[in-house]
Design a protein around this motif. Structure first.
Motif, PDB file in Angstrom:
ATOM      1  N   PHE A  18      57.295  -7.953 -10.794  1.00  0.00           N
ATOM      2  CA  PHE A  18      56.830  -8.687 -11.971  1.00  0.00           C
ATOM      3  C   PHE A  18      57.892  -9.549 -12.663  1.00  0.00           C
ATOM      4  CE2 PHE A  18      54.253  -4.754 -11.627  1.00  0.00           C
ATOM      5  CZ  PHE A  18      53.047  -5.357 -11.305  1.00  0.00           C
ATOM      6  N   ASP A  19      59.144  -9.412 -12.259  1.00  0.00           N
ATOM      7  CA  ASP A  19      60.207 -10.272 -12.802  1.00  0.00           C
ATOM      8  C   ASP A  19      61.231 -10.511 -11.700  1.00  0.00           C
ATOM      9  OD1 ASP A  19      61.770 -11.763 -14.457  1.00  0.00           O
ATOM     10  OD2 ASP A  19      62.488 -10.091 -15.684  1.00  0.00           O
ATOM     11  N   PRO A  20      60.797 -11.124 -10.579  1.00  0.00           N
ATOM     12  CA  PRO A  20      61.660 -11.194  -9.394  1.00  0.00           C
ATOM     13  C   PRO A  20      62.911 -12.042  -9.562  1.00  0.00           C
ATOM     14  CG  PRO A  20      59.682 -12.525  -9.086  1.00  0.00           C
ATOM     15  CD  PRO A  20      59.478 -11.738 -10.338  1.00  0.00           C
ATOM     16  N   VAL A  40      61.649   1.332   0.847  1.00  0.00           N
ATOM     17  CA  VAL A  40      60.802   0.774   1.902  1.00  0.00           C
ATOM     18  C   VAL A  40      60.275   1.866   2.824  1.00  0.00           C
ATOM     19  CG1 VAL A  40      61.963  -1.462   1.822  1.00  0.00           C
ATOM     20  CG2 VAL A  40      62.747   0.271   3.452  1.00  0.00           C
ATOM     21  N   THR A  41      61.042   2.949   2.983  1.00  0.00           N
ATOM     22  CA  THR A  41      60.568   4.062   3.808  1.00  0.00           C
ATOM     23  C   THR A  41      59.372   4.740   3.152  1.00  0.00           C
ATOM     24  OG1 THR A  41      62.757   4.448   4.781  1.00  0.00           O
ATOM     25  CG2 THR A  41      61.184   6.276   4.837  1.00  0.00           C
ATOM     26  N   LEU A  42      59.448   4.936   1.838  1.00  0.00           N
ATOM     27  CA  LEU A  42      58.319   5.538   1.128  1.00  0.00           C
ATOM     28  C   LEU A  42      57.079   4.653   1.217  1.00  0.00           C
ATOM     29  CD1 LEU A  42      60.122   6.870  -2.085  1.00  0.00           C
ATOM     30  CD2 LEU A  42      59.264   8.204  -0.146  1.00  0.00           C
ATOM     31  N   VAL A  43      57.259   3.350   1.009  1.00  0.00           N
ATOM     32  CA  VAL A  43      56.135   2.416   1.080  1.00  0.00           C
ATOM     33  C   VAL A  43      55.581   2.366   2.497  1.00  0.00           C
ATOM     34  CG1 VAL A  43      55.443  -0.009   0.853  1.00  0.00           C
ATOM     35  CG2 VAL A  43      56.982   1.018  -0.828  1.00  0.00           C
ATOM     36  N   ASN A  44      56.475   2.323   3.474  1.00  0.00           N
ATOM     37  CA  ASN A  44      56.063   2.262   4.879  1.00  0.00           C
ATOM     38  C   ASN A  44      55.307   3.520   5.284  1.00  0.00           C
ATOM     39  OD1 ASN A  44      55.859   1.152   7.430  1.00  0.00           O
ATOM     40  ND2 ASN A  44      57.950   1.657   8.033  1.00  0.00           N
ATOM     41  N   THR A 115      68.378  -6.404   1.832  1.00  0.00           N
ATOM     42  CA  THR A 115      67.824  -5.878   0.586  1.00  0.00           C
ATOM     43  C   THR A 115      66.641  -6.719   0.122  1.00  0.00           C
ATOM     44  OG1 THR A 115      69.913  -4.892  -0.154  1.00  0.00           O
ATOM     45  CG2 THR A 115      68.317  -5.458  -1.855  1.00  0.00           C
ATOM     46  N   VAL A 116      66.830  -8.033   0.141  1.00  0.00           N
ATOM     47  CA  VAL A 116      65.751  -8.939  -0.267  1.00  0.00           C
ATOM     48  C   VAL A 116      64.556  -8.803   0.664  1.00  0.00           C
ATOM     49  CG1 VAL A 116      65.082 -11.369  -0.400  1.00  0.00           C
ATOM     50  CG2 VAL A 116      67.226 -10.614  -1.415  1.00  0.00           C
ATOM     51  N   TYR A 117      64.814  -8.785   1.969  1.00  0.00           N
ATOM     52  CA  TYR A 117      63.719  -8.701   2.943  1.00  0.00           C
ATOM     53  C   TYR A 117      62.933  -7.407   2.778  1.00  0.00           C
ATOM     54  CZ  TYR A 117      61.344  -9.123   7.472  1.00  0.00           C
ATOM     55  OH  TYR A 117      60.398  -9.204   8.465  1.00  0.00           O
ATOM     56  N   GLY A 118      63.656  -6.306   2.553  1.00  0.00           N
ATOM     57  CA  GLY A 118      62.965  -5.038   2.360  1.00  0.00           C
ATOM     58  C   GLY A 118      62.131  -5.014   1.098  1.00  0.00           C
ATOM     59  N   LEU A 119      62.705  -5.475  -0.006  1.00  0.00           N
ATOM     60  CA  LEU A 119      61.992  -5.440  -1.286  1.00  0.00           C
ATOM     61  C   LEU A 119      60.851  -6.455  -1.344  1.00  0.00           C
ATOM     62  CD1 LEU A 119      64.994  -5.013  -3.758  1.00  0.00           C
ATOM     63  CD2 LEU A 119      63.344  -3.280  -3.025  1.00  0.00           C
ATOM     64  N   ALA A 120      60.936  -7.510  -0.547  1.00  0.00           N
ATOM     65  CA  ALA A 120      59.863  -8.509  -0.540  1.00  0.00           C
ATOM     66  C   ALA A 120      58.543  -7.922  -0.033  1.00  0.00           C
ATOM     67  CB  ALA A 120      60.259  -9.705   0.331  1.00  0.00           C
ATOM     68  N   GLY A 121      58.620  -6.791   0.655  1.00  0.00           N
ATOM     69  CA  GLY A 121      57.394  -6.157   1.151  1.00  0.00           C
ATOM     70  C   GLY A 121      56.734  -5.222   0.165  1.00  0.00           C
ATOM     71  N   SER A 159      54.310 -11.527  -0.913  1.00  0.00           N
ATOM     72  CA  SER A 159      55.549 -11.103  -0.259  1.00  0.00           C
ATOM     73  C   SER A 159      56.368 -12.304   0.202  1.00  0.00           C
ATOM     74  CB  SER A 159      55.224 -10.201   0.941  1.00  0.00           C
ATOM     75  OG  SER A 159      54.620  -8.997   0.524  1.00  0.00           O
ATOM     76  N   LEU A 160      55.684 -13.311   0.712  1.00  0.00           N
ATOM     77  CA  LEU A 160      56.372 -14.519   1.157  1.00  0.00           C
ATOM     78  C   LEU A 160      57.074 -15.210  -0.010  1.00  0.00           C
ATOM     79  CD1 LEU A 160      56.749 -16.148   3.781  1.00  0.00           C
ATOM     80  CD2 LEU A 160      54.777 -17.529   3.087  1.00  0.00           C
ATOM     81  N   ALA A 161      56.383 -15.277  -1.146  1.00  0.00           N
ATOM     82  CA  ALA A 161      56.981 -15.883  -2.337  1.00  0.00           C
ATOM     83  C   ALA A 161      58.197 -15.078  -2.805  1.00  0.00           C
ATOM     84  CB  ALA A 161      55.948 -15.975  -3.450  1.00  0.00           C
ATOM     85  N   LEU A 162      58.095 -13.748  -2.775  1.00  0.00           N
ATOM     86  CA  LEU A 162      59.223 -12.902  -3.176  1.00  0.00           C
ATOM     87  C   LEU A 162      60.415 -13.085  -2.235  1.00  0.00           C
ATOM     88  CD1 LEU A 162      57.491  -9.517  -4.144  1.00  0.00           C
ATOM     89  CD2 LEU A 162      58.450 -11.250  -5.671  1.00  0.00           C
TER      90      LEU A 162
END
Length: 218
Positions: A18-20, A40-44, A115-121, A159-162
């Motif tokens: 919400f505030d990327p 990302v492991t928890l989300v995955n 870090t960015v790639y993981g959080l973008a998901g 996710s792409l925007a993030l």
């Protein structure tokens, strides 16, 4: 709640969603790679479990009981394989993103890119309640696929925007430069595939019979 730099676990999740801009800018100073790995492991894992339930719920019953049993037997293995392949994609595509970012003047290290790639998901978490609704409601294949597809498209765009915002902030690139970092590898693969397709068509054209019975090259 432990802190990584000046941001904690929940602060990172909320901030990225919400505030990327502000969040990625702060994470650039000291990328919390290990904490991101946990997130990302928890989300995955949550997405994998919910996907197993969803696939079994919306299996097309009109294809018969045997097909249903086949889907029920194979789906868990495919979904589980997807869980592990995600990490290969994270490291592989993340490495490509970092290389392109460096070529365009990126000013941060590989931990920042990963870090960015993981959080973008992270927007994928919003698929969980949707999948839960599909399972609980017992929706048929067609409406369930339509709902999941529509929400999934929105999650993908988010996710792409993030990813673009994150790469822009941690590598101090322009928005256009960050977009190039994201899309250049995809464009390169698409161009290579098209080139190979053209080569195959040109190579086989002389030996493929035409409708009149003569080779296409004649």
């Amino acid at each position: 709640m432990g802190l990584v730099g000046s941001l904690g676990f929940l602060e990172i999740i909320y901030g990225v969603l919400f505030d990327p801009v502000k969040t990625f800018r702060r994470l650039a100073e000291d990328p919390p790679f290990l904490l991101v790995l946990v997130i990302v492991t928890l989300v995955n894992a949550a997405g994998t479990l919910m996907s197993m339930l969803t696939v079994n719920t919306i299996a097309p019953a009109e294809l018969g009981a045997e097909f249903d049993r086949l889907i029920a037997g194979v789906a868990p293995f495919l979904v589980l394989a997807g869980f592990f392949l995600w990490y290969a994609k994270w490291l592989g595509y993340g490495a490509v993103l970092h290389l392109v970012a460096q070529l365009l003047g990126g000013r941060n290290g590989p931990k920042a890119t990963l870090t960015v790639y993981g959080l973008a998901g992270l927007p994928a978490v919003f698929m969980l309640p949707v999948q839960g609704f599909v399972v609980v409601a017992g929706l048929a294949e067609t409406p369930a696929s339509a709902i999941l597809g529509l929400i999934g498209l929105g999650v993908f765009v988010w996710s792409l925007a993030l990813l673009i915002i994150g790469l822009r902030e941690v590598h101090q690139l322009s928005t256009g430069g960050a977009a190039i970092v994201v899309f250049a590898p995809v464009a390169a693969v698409a161009a290579l595939f098209l080139l190979l397709l053209i080569v195959l068509v040109v190579g086989f054209a002389p030996v493929v019979p035409s409708p009149s019975g003569f080779p296409l090259g004649l």
